[in-house]
Structure formats: C-alpha cells, structure tokens
Enzyme design. Structure first.
Site, PDB file in Angstrom:
ATOM      1  N   ASN A  39       0.825  -1.222   0.000  1.00  0.00           N
ATOM      2  CA  ASN A  39       0.000   0.000   0.000  1.00  0.00           C
ATOM      3  C   ASN A  39       0.855   1.266   0.000  1.00  0.00           C
ATOM      4  O   ASN A  39       0.590   2.195  -0.762  1.00  0.00           O
ATOM      5  CB  ASN A  39      -0.943   0.012   1.208  1.00  0.00           C
TER       6      ASN A  39
ATOM      7  N   THR B 288     -16.159  38.752 -31.238  1.00  0.00           N
ATOM      8  CA  THR B 288     -17.000  38.334 -30.115  1.00  0.00           C
ATOM      9  C   THR B 288     -18.192  37.647 -30.769  1.00  0.00           C
ATOM     10  O   THR B 288     -18.618  38.062 -31.854  1.00  0.00           O
ATOM     11  CB  THR B 288     -17.483  39.523 -29.247  1.00  0.00           C
ATOM     12  N   HIS B 289     -18.700  36.610 -30.168  1.00  0.00           N
ATOM     13  CA  HIS B 289     -19.781  35.797 -30.767  1.00  0.00           C
ATOM     14  C   HIS B 289     -19.392  35.276 -32.151  1.00  0.00           C
ATOM     15  O   HIS B 289     -20.255  35.043 -32.988  1.00  0.00           O
ATOM     16  CB  HIS B 289     -21.087  36.587 -30.885  1.00  0.00           C
TER      17      HIS B 289
ATOM     18  N   SER C 257      -7.509  13.372 -48.151  1.00  0.00           N
ATOM     19  CA  SER C 257      -8.710  12.546 -48.167  1.00  0.00           C
ATOM     20  C   SER C 257      -8.502  11.422 -49.167  1.00  0.00           C
ATOM     21  O   SER C 257      -7.823  11.598 -50.181  1.00  0.00           O
ATOM     22  CB  SER C 257      -9.896  13.413 -48.582  1.00  0.00           C
TER      23      SER C 257
ATOM     24  N   LYS D  72      -8.400  17.903 -50.918  1.00  0.00           N
ATOM     25  CA  LYS D  72      -8.468  18.109 -49.465  1.00  0.00           C
ATOM     26  C   LYS D  72      -7.107  18.146 -48.769  1.00  0.00           C
ATOM     27  O   LYS D  72      -6.214  17.378 -49.079  1.00  0.00           O
ATOM     28  CB  LYS D  72      -9.284  16.984 -48.823  1.00  0.00           C
TER      29      LYS D  72
ATOM     30  N   GLU E 279      -7.844  18.851 -34.974  1.00  0.00           N
ATOM     31  CA  GLU E 279      -9.115  18.175 -34.655  1.00  0.00           C
ATOM     32  C   GLU E 279      -8.918  17.080 -33.614  1.00  0.00           C
ATOM     33  O   GLU E 279      -9.741  16.907 -32.708  1.00  0.00           O
ATOM     34  CB  GLU E 279      -9.725  17.585 -35.930  1.00  0.00           C
TER      35      GLU E 279
ATOM     36  N   LYS F 209      -4.583   4.003 -12.060  1.00  0.00           N
ATOM     37  CA  LYS F 209      -3.433   3.959 -12.980  1.00  0.00           C
ATOM     38  C   LYS F 209      -3.778   4.123 -14.445  1.00  0.00           C
ATOM     39  O   LYS F 209      -3.207   4.972 -15.127  1.00  0.00           O
ATOM     40  CB  LYS F 209      -2.640   2.675 -12.746  1.00  0.00           C
TER      41      LYS F 209
END
Ligand code: ARG
Length: 484
Positions: free
Chosen positions: A110, A155-156, A277, A283, A290, A325
């Site tokens: 322990n 912003t937004h 891709s 692509k 990501e 663990k």
C-alpha cells in the site's frame, strides 16, 4: 499465477479472479520508480540497523542489475506476476537468494504503490511543464514578429474590433503560463513521501522516514499514515490541471481549424501536419488540431473516472484505488502527445497576412473607432453610436467599407466628419491607439512581450527543474543536503 501471499489460503485463486485482480499489465511502467523506492528503503533499513550493511549491498546490487537489464532490454516484465512489486521481488530473490526476501521488511504494497505513483506522477508534472515551456517559446516568437499583423478580433464569432496576431497569441501565452504555474504549485504540494506508512498504521520497526524522503528528492515524509496510503489528491489535481491544458489547446485548435478553413484562409497548416482525403484529391485537412480537440474529452473522462472512483472510499487503502493507474497513464500520454504535436504544428504554420488585414477591414471592425471619432468632435457617445449604426447600414447596402466612402457621402450622414476621419479609422490607427496595459497597440504589446521574455529566461534559474533529466541528475546529487 505468481503472488506474494497465500499462506492463509487453502485454495488456489480462480484464474479469472486472478486476472481480474492483477495490475501488472499496466503497472509495469512503474518499474523504475519501484526499484528507486526499494533502493531508498533498504538503504534506510541498513542505516537503522534493521538490515546489515552486507544485506543492503546485496539487495541494492540485485535491484540495480534488474534495472540495468530492463533498460538494456535483457529482461522483460513477466506478466504472470500479480503486479510490478511482486515481479521485482521475485526476480531479486531469484538473483540473490534468500536475502531478497528481506526487501519488504517494514513495508506494505500500500505504501509502496503510493510511492511509485507519486514518483511517476512527479516526473510527469515536470515533463508536461517542460513541454508547455516549449509551446510558450513558439507562441512568444510569433508574437514578436507580428506586432502589426492586423486581423479582426471577434465576439460571438462576429467581427468586433481590429487587433493583431501578436495580441491574439498573447491570450494563449497567458493561458499556458497559468498552466505552468499550476504545475509548479502541484509539484510543491505533492512532493512529500508516503513510504513508511506501511499498510495504514505505520510499522513497529524504527524506520527513519526522513532519510527515505530525502534520498528520493522529497521535501519530507507525509504526516498521517492513513492519508499517505489513501491519498490520490495530487493525481486528481494534476488531472484537473491537465484537463485545463487540454481545454486551452482545444480552444486554440478550434480557432486554427476555423482560420484554416477555405472561407477564412488566415493560415495554412504545414503539409507535414495535415492529412489528405482518400476520395477528394483537393483536401488538406487539419487533423492534428481536430484530434487535439477530440482528445480533450478523453482527458476530462480520465479526471472524472478518478474523482468518481475515490468518492465513496472509506479510509484507508481499497482496491478501487488500483483504478487510478490506467486513467492517469492515459491522461499523461495523451496530454504530452497533444502538447508536442500542437507545438510543432504551430511552429510550422504560415499566416496569410493580407487576408487577415483584408478581413479586418471588411467587417466594420473600425465602427467603434468611428463612433469615438464623433465623440471627439463633441457628439455624445450614444448619439455617435446611432449615427455610425446608420453609416454601417448604408455601407452594407452599398457593399463597401466605412473608409471607402467619399467625404460627401460621410457628411451626408453627419456633418461632423472631416478629412481626418480616414486616418482615424484606418486599421493602423485603430490598433496603435489601443495602448492600455494588455491592449493590442504595439507599444503596449512590446512591454508585455518584454515581461514574457524575462519570465521565460529568469525562470531557468528557478528551483523548479526545467527538464526531467535535470531533475534526475539533481536527485542523484541530493545526498545529505535537503535541496528541495
Ligand atoms: N496493484 C495495487 C494498486 O495498484 C497495489 C497495492 C496492492 N495492495 C493491496 N493491499 N492489495 O493499488
């Protein structure tokens, strides 16, 4: 099946039970820490007269040979043993005979596992910190070279006011710097040694816990033996701090994904950090960003696993704690990979400065400054706000920008506009006039950057070791003097 116990049992353990209970499949990565802890333990036992000097030499020699053989690939961990502690003790006894059986005197698995985990985690704290430092260096270099790289601030996710790349990156510098401060803080709080706590109530042997603590670079021993074997707070704190690192990396990743999109084209991620891709030849995908964003959820999961595993545990040790663990190791590995890859991606990413400036110009990010211009000409701010609102509407209808209008058109909206309006609402002026501490004006930014440089340099001499190697060397040097 090979286990350290069995005396009081009359039956063999069921095979499925044995496998379910065993932890060697994942705690084998603690082998160096297990040996380090055992070496410190027997050195102390000999100093206390519990083992003879010869016995100590024999055991330390045996443990050292195991460590070397594992490092050289001559010995691999045999998973027939229940856990890494049993494996090390069994190989030791195989190698040096009966003296090996004295290793576990005055110790329980322990306090042994509590120590191994703490040593391993302490190293991870330092490794994560070192990786964060590299990331900060890359961020700061980009800041230094982009004091006048204009871009829209949002912003937004709507264009708001103009800012610079240096300023935008500066926000992330703050975040990762705070992450590093958390590492340092966790290190300081966790750096106490649980060895000597025994199963839960200490031992009757005259152990000197100060010695073992000092030998392993701890500030000193932990002060309650029940807490010592059942405390995983440091691990939870670390996982919480790692979750925060991931949250920061994930926000940054999200921005890079947006900036890298066909619509934005603010940045181009290096080929080495993009993927293609299988069907669409055109692509080039931001997979690394990501994945970093995706793996954030996984690290949060590791934190929640551990918090939940601990929440109902009575004192002291319970086998539930073996579950710490896999979650912790998963978080350590994931976060280290993410920081390293993200840093590489950032370091090689190219900026499309014209696109960024053009985007800042076209989104009325200078509307606030146009309103402030009118305020300076004596118009009350609320009225100025209304006038500029109408001006923006006019521009939208004509698909143009405020500074692309003729003075006549401007005067048609307010007679307060004069020739100096063009300079007042240029991107350069909008940014350069923002000089309060923390704002994007180059003069303000230069002062902040100087502070960041100082922080990164000064910090080299700090007590907190910069790399794991430095820490290891440091541990070897720690003899009598308590440096930590
Ligand atoms: N494998 C165990 C763990 O990770 C080691 C401690 C075992 N102690 C015990 N009393 N069974 O927690």
């Amino acid at each position: 099946m090979a286990q350290l116990w069995g005396g009081r049992f009359t039956k063999e353990t069921d095979k499925q039970v044995y496998d379910f209970n065993a932890s060697i499949g994942f705690d084998k990565r603690l082998i160096r820490q297990d040996i380090e802890g055992s070496v410190a333990h027997v050195i102390m036992l000999a100093r206390q007269g519990i083992l003879t000097e010869n016995e100590m030499q024999e055991i330390v020699g045996g443990l050292d040979s195991i460590r070397r053989d594992v490092e050289d690939g001559k010995l691999s961990v045999d998973e027939k043993y229940e856990d890494i502690h049993s494996f090390v003790e069994a190989v030791l006894t195989e190698r040096i005979g009966n003296t090996g059986k004295k290793l576990h005197t005055g110790r329980s698995r322990n306090d042994q596992v509590a120590l191994d985990m703490r040593l391993y985690t302490r190293l991870q704290v330092l490794l994560v910190d070192a990786l964060l430092k590299e990331l900060l260096k890359v961020i700061l270099n980009t800041m230094e070279g982009n004091l006048d790289t204009y871009m829209p601030g949002f912003t937004h996710l709507q264009k708001a006011q103009p800012t610079t790349l240096a300023h935008h990156y500066g926000a992330y510098f703050e975040m990762f710097k705070r992450d590093r401060l958390r590492m340092k803080d966790i290190f300081k709080r966790m750096n106490y040694c649980p060895l000597g706590a025994g199963a839960l109530a200490g031992t009757t042997y005259p152990l000197d816990r100060e010695i073992t603590a000092k030998l392993m670079g701890f500030y000193g021993p932990t002060l309650n033996s029940m807490d010592s074997v059942s405390d995983r707070d440091y691990l939870i704190e670390f996982l919480a701090a790692l979750s925060m690192v991931m949250m920061h990396l994930s926000r940054f990743s999200e921005e890079i994904i947006i900036w890298n999109s066909n619509e934005y084209r603010f940045v181009e991620i290096d080929d080495a950090y993009s993927t293609g891709s299988s069907i669409m030849p055109q692509k080039k995908n931001p997979d690394i960003a990501e994945l970093v964003r995706g793996k954030t959820g996984r690290v949060y999961g590791d934190l929640i696993s551990l918090l939940t595993a601990m929440k109902g545990l009575p004192l002291a040790y319970n086998k539930d704690m073996q579950e710490d663990k896999e979650a912790a190791f998963d978080a350590f590995d994931t976060v280290k990979d993410c920081i390293a890859l993200f840093t590489g991606m950032l370091d090689t990413m190219k900026f499309n400065r014209e696109r960024m400036a053009e985007s800042a110009m076209m989104g009325f990010t200078n509307a606030t400054d146009a309103a402030d211009y009118l305020v300076n000409k004596g118009v009350p701010f609320r009225d100025a706000h209304g006038i500029i609102g109408r001006l923006v509407l006019y521009c939208i209808e004509k698909n143009t920008a405020i500074d692309a209008l003729s003075l006549d058109e401007l005067k048609g909206i307010s007679d307060k506009f004069e020739e100096d309006i063009y300079d007042a609402v240029s991107l350069k002026t909008c940014v350069e006039k923002r000089l309060t501490v923390g704002a994007p004006g180059p003069e303000a930014m230069r002062k902040v950057i100087a502070l960041h440089r100082e922080y990164l340099e000064q910090e080299e001499e700090d007590w907190f070791p910069d790399t794991a190697e430095e820490y290891e060397i440091h541990c070897e040097v720690v003899e009598d003097e308590k440096i930590f």
